[in-house]
Scaffold this motif. Structure first.
Motif, PDB file in Angstrom:
ATOM      1  N   HIS A 197      64.352  23.194  15.796  1.00 47.83           N
ATOM      2  CA  HIS A 197      64.797  21.690  15.598  1.00 47.83           C
ATOM      3  C   HIS A 197      64.587  21.130  16.746  1.00 47.83           C
ATOM      4  O   HIS A 197      64.559  21.573  17.775  1.00 47.83           O
ATOM      5  N   PRO A 240      67.068  20.100   5.357  1.00 49.80           N
ATOM      6  CA  PRO A 240      67.433  18.613   5.917  1.00 49.80           C
ATOM      7  C   PRO A 240      68.768  18.230   6.518  1.00 49.80           C
ATOM      8  O   PRO A 240      69.647  19.116   6.343  1.00 49.80           O
ATOM      9  N   ARG A 241      68.647  17.516   7.396  1.00 48.47           N
ATOM     10  CA  ARG A 241      69.824  17.335   8.321  1.00 48.47           C
ATOM     11  C   ARG A 241      71.146  17.024   7.441  1.00 48.47           C
ATOM     12  O   ARG A 241      71.060  16.363   6.409  1.00 48.47           O
ATOM     13  N   TRP A 259      62.502  24.586   4.666  1.00 53.57           N
ATOM     14  CA  TRP A 259      63.171  23.078   5.608  1.00 53.57           C
ATOM     15  C   TRP A 259      64.565  22.832   4.972  1.00 53.57           C
ATOM     16  O   TRP A 259      65.056  22.860   3.917  1.00 53.57           O
ATOM     17  N   ASP A 263      66.955  17.713  11.166  1.00 55.55           N
ATOM     18  CA  ASP A 263      66.181  18.589  10.483  1.00 55.55           C
ATOM     19  C   ASP A 263      66.150  20.019  10.998  1.00 55.55           C
ATOM     20  O   ASP A 263      65.806  19.786  12.273  1.00 55.55           O
TER      21      ASP A 263
END
Length: 136
Positions: free
Chosen positions: A123, A103-104, A101, A73
């Protein structure tokens, strides 16, 4: 580009292991409209860190091509300028103060607005390349 271990005069005066101010985002935001500045304009450089962080500059109307993000992330904080983050879920307007944000492995691209864009990206630190035995 400056790093977190450099003092304001570039002397390394802020290096050490304790809590301290690493950068002034208002100073890093000052050159947001400079079309010559692109990529990381500040980077966290502590050798024992568990995080990676940098301030990324995208010149006015420039873009970061569509890509898949890393395996972790990522958190962005927009420090200056603005633009648009395009994702599979739609477009996200970027403005100063926004905390985003990612997300991965999320798909994304970025286009800076007329003033350019600068954001702090944080990160988990990626491990460096290492030479080891050949996999079977």
């Amino acid at each position: 580009m400056t790093t977190a271990t450099e003092g304001p005069d570039g002397s390394g005066a802020s290096a050490g292991g304790g809590p301290r101010i690493l950068a002034d985002t208002s100073a890093l935001a000052a050159g947001v409209a400079d079309p010559e500045q692109r990529g990381a304009v500040w980077r966290l450089a502590e050798p024992t860190r568990h995080l990676d962080a940098n301030v990324v500059a995208v010149p006015p109307h420039a873009s970061i091509d569509p890509h898949v993000g890393p395996d972790e992330d990522v958190l962005w904080h927009v420090v200056a300028g603005g633009g648009m983050l395009a994702t599979d879920d739609g477009d996200v307007e970027l403005a100063p103060g926004a905390v985003v944000w990612l997300p991965r492995r999320s798909h994304r691209s970025v286009t800076a607005g007329p003033e350019g864009l600068r954001y702090l990206s944080v990160h988990r630190r990626k491990s460096g390349l290492q030479i080891g035995p050949r996999p079977d």
